[in-house]
Design a protein around this motif. Sequence first.
Motif, PDB file in Angstrom:
ATOM      1  N   THR B 331       0.836  -1.203   0.000  1.00 38.86           N
ATOM      2  CA  THR B 331       0.000   0.000   0.000  1.00 38.86           C
ATOM      3  C   THR B 331       0.870   1.252   0.000  1.00 38.86           C
ATOM      4  N   VAL B 332       1.902   1.254   0.829  1.00 36.81           N
ATOM      5  CA  VAL B 332       2.776   2.428   0.894  1.00 36.81           C
ATOM      6  C   VAL B 332       3.425   2.682  -0.464  1.00 36.81           C
ATOM      7  N   VAL B 333       3.926   1.621  -1.100  1.00 41.14           N
ATOM      8  CA  VAL B 333       4.612   1.805  -2.375  1.00 41.14           C
ATOM      9  C   VAL B 333       3.648   2.329  -3.444  1.00 41.14           C
ATOM     10  N   VAL B 334       2.476   1.716  -3.553  1.00 42.40           N
ATOM     11  CA  VAL B 334       1.508   2.190  -4.551  1.00 42.40           C
ATOM     12  C   VAL B 334       1.093   3.630  -4.238  1.00 42.40           C
ATOM     13  N   GLY B 335       0.852   3.907  -2.941  1.00 43.25           N
ATOM     14  CA  GLY B 335       0.463   5.260  -2.542  1.00 43.25           C
ATOM     15  C   GLY B 335       1.538   6.273  -2.887  1.00 43.25           C
ATOM     16  N   LEU B 336       2.799   5.915  -2.609  1.00 40.22           N
ATOM     17  CA  LEU B 336       3.919   6.798  -2.910  1.00 40.22           C
ATOM     18  C   LEU B 336       3.957   7.159  -4.389  1.00 40.22           C
ATOM     19  N   ILE B 337       3.886   6.137  -5.234  1.00 39.01           N
ATOM     20  CA  ILE B 337       3.969   6.377  -6.672  1.00 39.01           C
ATOM     21  C   ILE B 337       2.805   7.228  -7.126  1.00 39.01           C
ATOM     22  N   PHE B 338       1.644   6.910  -6.598  1.00 36.24           N
ATOM     23  CA  PHE B 338       0.433   7.644  -6.950  1.00 36.24           C
ATOM     24  C   PHE B 338       0.595   9.126  -6.593  1.00 36.24           C
ATOM     25  N   ILE B 339       1.039   9.381  -5.371  1.00 34.84           N
ATOM     26  CA  ILE B 339       1.207  10.760  -4.917  1.00 34.84           C
ATOM     27  C   ILE B 339       2.272  11.478  -5.744  1.00 34.84           C
ATOM     28  N   LEU B 340       3.391  10.785  -5.990  1.00 30.65           N
ATOM     29  CA  LEU B 340       4.476  11.433  -6.739  1.00 30.65           C
ATOM     30  C   LEU B 340       4.020  11.783  -8.156  1.00 30.65           C
ATOM     31  N   LEU B 341       3.273  10.890  -8.802  1.00 31.25           N
ATOM     32  CA  LEU B 341       2.787  11.189 -10.156  1.00 31.25           C
ATOM     33  C   LEU B 341       1.815  12.365 -10.125  1.00 31.25           C
ATOM     34  N   ASN B 342       0.965  12.400  -9.094  1.00 22.80           N
ATOM     35  CA  ASN B 342       0.037  13.517  -8.929  1.00 22.80           C
ATOM     36  C   ASN B 342       0.791  14.836  -8.821  1.00 22.80           C
ATOM     37  N   ILE B 343       1.816  14.841  -7.953  1.00 23.68           N
ATOM     38  CA  ILE B 343       2.581  16.053  -7.725  1.00 23.68           C
ATOM     39  C   ILE B 343       3.341  16.443  -8.987  1.00 23.68           C
ATOM     40  N   PHE B 344       3.879  15.419  -9.667  1.00 28.65           N
ATOM     41  CA  PHE B 344       4.607  15.656 -10.903  1.00 28.65           C
ATOM     42  C   PHE B 344       3.714  16.368 -11.922  1.00 28.65           C
ATOM     43  N   SER B 345       2.472  15.899 -12.048  1.00 28.36           N
ATOM     44  CA  SER B 345       1.590  16.518 -13.040  1.00 28.36           C
ATOM     45  C   SER B 345       1.218  17.937 -12.611  1.00 28.36           C
ATOM     46  N   ASP B 346       1.084  18.134 -11.308  1.00 29.91           N
ATOM     47  CA  ASP B 346       0.810  19.471 -10.775  1.00 29.91           C
ATOM     48  C   ASP B 346       1.938  20.435 -11.107  1.00 29.91           C
ATOM     49  N   LEU B 347       3.156  19.953 -10.841  1.00 24.93           N
ATOM     50  CA  LEU B 347       4.345  20.782 -11.063  1.00 24.93           C
ATOM     51  C   LEU B 347       4.479  21.141 -12.537  1.00 24.93           C
ATOM     52  N   LEU B 348       4.286  20.136 -13.371  1.00 31.48           N
ATOM     53  CA  LEU B 348       4.401  20.315 -14.808  1.00 31.48           C
ATOM     54  C   LEU B 348       3.503  21.454 -15.251  1.00 31.48           C
ATOM     55  N   TYR B 349       2.297  21.426 -14.697  1.00 37.96           N
ATOM     56  CA  TYR B 349       1.310  22.436 -15.036  1.00 37.96           C
ATOM     57  C   TYR B 349       1.812  23.812 -14.630  1.00 37.96           C
ATOM     58  N   LYS B 350       2.340  23.869 -13.391  1.00 35.47           N
ATOM     59  CA  LYS B 350       2.786  25.164 -12.883  1.00 35.47           C
ATOM     60  C   LYS B 350       3.974  25.686 -13.669  1.00 35.47           C
ATOM     61  N   VAL B 351       4.884  24.789 -14.053  1.00 35.93           N
ATOM     62  CA  VAL B 351       6.104  25.237 -14.715  1.00 35.93           C
ATOM     63  C   VAL B 351       5.819  25.664 -16.151  1.00 35.93           C
ATOM     64  N   PHE B 352       4.985  24.886 -16.858  1.00 42.26           N
ATOM     65  CA  PHE B 352       4.858  25.127 -18.292  1.00 42.26           C
ATOM     66  C   PHE B 352       3.676  25.998 -18.683  1.00 42.26           C
ATOM     67  N   ASP B 353       2.700  26.141 -17.786  1.00 40.27           N
ATOM     68  CA  ASP B 353       1.559  26.961 -18.169  1.00 40.27           C
ATOM     69  C   ASP B 353       1.680  28.333 -17.515  1.00 40.27           C
ATOM     70  N   PRO B 354       2.008  29.349 -18.291  1.00 41.02           N
ATOM     71  CA  PRO B 354       2.221  30.669 -17.714  1.00 41.02           C
ATOM     72  C   PRO B 354       0.978  31.198 -17.006  1.00 41.02           C
ATOM     73  N   ARG B 355      -0.201  30.717 -17.422  1.00 39.50           N
ATOM     74  CA  ARG B 355      -1.417  31.248 -16.802  1.00 39.50           C
ATOM     75  C   ARG B 355      -1.568  30.780 -15.363  1.00 39.50           C
ATOM     76  N   ALA B 356      -0.942  29.625 -15.032  1.00 41.99           N
ATOM     77  CA  ALA B 356      -1.116  29.072 -13.697  1.00 41.99           C
ATOM     78  C   ALA B 356      -0.419  29.913 -12.634  1.00 41.99           C
ATOM     79  N   LYS B 357       0.365  30.922 -13.079  1.00 43.50           N
ATOM     80  CA  LYS B 357       1.084  31.707 -12.054  1.00 43.50           C
ATOM     81  C   LYS B 357       0.232  32.777 -11.528  1.00 43.50           C
TER      82      LYS B 357
END
Lengths: 303, 357
Positions: B331-357
């Motif tokens: 559960t911890v491993v699946v949860g970790l990956i899930f959370i990291l992918l979520n955060i990764f997609s969030d970050l991607l959005y913030k970095v590449f979409d100028p409107r998100a600032k």
Amino acid sequence: MADTQTWRQWLLTETPTSRRHAKISAIYQGWLSFRSNTMAMIGLGILVLLVFVAFAAPLLAPHDPFVQDLGNRLAPLGTDGHIFGTDSLGRDILSRLIYGARITLYIVALVALIAPVAGLLVGTVSGYVGGWVDTILMRITDIFLAFPRLVLALAFVAALGAGIENAVLAISLTAWPPYARIARAETLTIRSSDYISAIKLQGAGPLRIITKHIWPLCISSLIVRVTLDMAGIILAAAGLGFLGLGAQPPSPEWGAMISEGRRFILDYWWVATMPGLAIFTVSLAFNLLGDGLRDVLDPKAGE
Amino acid sequence: MSLTDDNNQRRPRRAPLSEKAWPLAKTSMLTLGSISVTLLGLLFITFIIGRVMPIDPVLAIVGERASQSTYDAVYQQLGLDKPLLVQFLYYLWDVLHLDFGTSLLNARPVSEDIARVFPATLELATLGIIFGVVLGVPLGVLAAVRKGSWIDQVARVLALVGYSMPIFWLGLMGLLVFYGILGWVGGPGRVGIFYVDVVPSVTGLILVDALLDGNWAVFKDAFSHIILPASLLGYFSLAYISRMTRSFMLEQLSAEYITTARVKGMSEWDVIWKHAFKNIRVQLITVIALSYANLLEGSVLTEIIFSWPGIGSYITTALLSADMNAVLGGTVVVGLIFILLNIFSDLLYKVFDPRAK
């Protein structure tokens, strides 16, 4: 004939005579626009049928869903008296499906009661009180939201023990965060509106404001979300049942029935196929109904 | 990144470095903080689940016939006599060192088991997401461009069915039709019985290992086994990806710059792919990352149907045999990956979409 005309006119009037009249009229107009959506009506029809079947199960089922008949195991579709065949213990599949509708409704109703209410509580308190309460509650919501739902439900069931009630609890525990988010967003927009300031001046306390003035306005967006989530809830419950963590045998839960039929899927395909079709039909119906409701209650969210 | 620099240079007065660096530093601090809080929450939940489980961890180790003194010794050794908070800190320390305890079933460290089964899940989910993207994105774009046409209807029905279908049942039906009746694909499992352990395990991904070894027979057999579960997972991500692509595209196509481009006489192909599609790429990548995370999780039921020896099968088997450490570790491993992918997609959005600032 003339009577119905006047009913229609009364319902569609543009000059309502009382508040209740206006409310009924608004509901009727919503119904009219909902009725023109064929797919949503089909969904509603299927669900009405499901409720009827669940309530009238003892009258409709041709056999007792628990009585075994080992001499007549795995009878194929269309056997005399067993139109959907029998399972590995000779039990009538149609009767088990009919009784299974009760379990499905039971699970859906419980989750639909627990999760949105929990979300509504957390979301409105968080949005209305604000400050560090808001920060903490939303952080907790985020943690649950970031968690993989099925795996979390699995772990919860593992901790609580298998069974329908625990499956309901596990699904609710993973289902409330989106409702909290929605309720909070609604609360934030409502909180700063003029009429809230007005009733505050009249001396209304936070409890009164939240329960009497904020909750009623959150309901419609929550209902849409719940209806759209129902399909997911049914699938999650069936998944837990399939894994042997939901309803326990000999209960005719649809997911558990698939799991039982899985062992001889290649030779006796109908045993697992029929309950799967039932799950699919019901969750499809909820999706259709949810789409239709969204168009009526929340036109902004549609495309 | 380059976007912000451009903006700054266009200003008449160059902002001092500290003023520029501060928002970025603040954002990354906040993100880091929120990541650690979320991870801490995840571990806290699994810890609590482990504590309320109706299984006595001491009995599971010493067995029922152990004397009271042995029982007490193990009880202390596991730290169960300490306050809950201290126990939680011990647990954090162990997890930080990737120590999830030993499996009660085979007495091996859980982390080793997970490392062994995880590549199977990764291989399946990755192939699934490739199917989902390759078919789902063009379908979504087409559905948006030809809104209301038959292809839009097909996309709509495909998505609706995907949202309503129990994945384990569809998997069973797939096995019945394509394996049982038609015999087009391999049955359950990763490879046929004659190909087990034929190629050396380098990456743990059997398709890649077979290629590295140059063993075509194994590759073909493994492919015939993975194709059905992977297309199944692919279908479920297609349902989501095509819907999201469609609504993103519709939003772009109704914008004024599209009309301008058409008035200028630009070809429809260029309007769609060079203008509209270019603008939805960031949103699309976040959707794909999310749906990849969902696939890793959604593979639990699929793995069971196809006897796929991945992390989903691992957790479920452990669950049914009350192997607590294995369940929580998984559960911890699946949860970790899930959370990291979520955060990764969030970050991607913030970095590449100028409107998100």
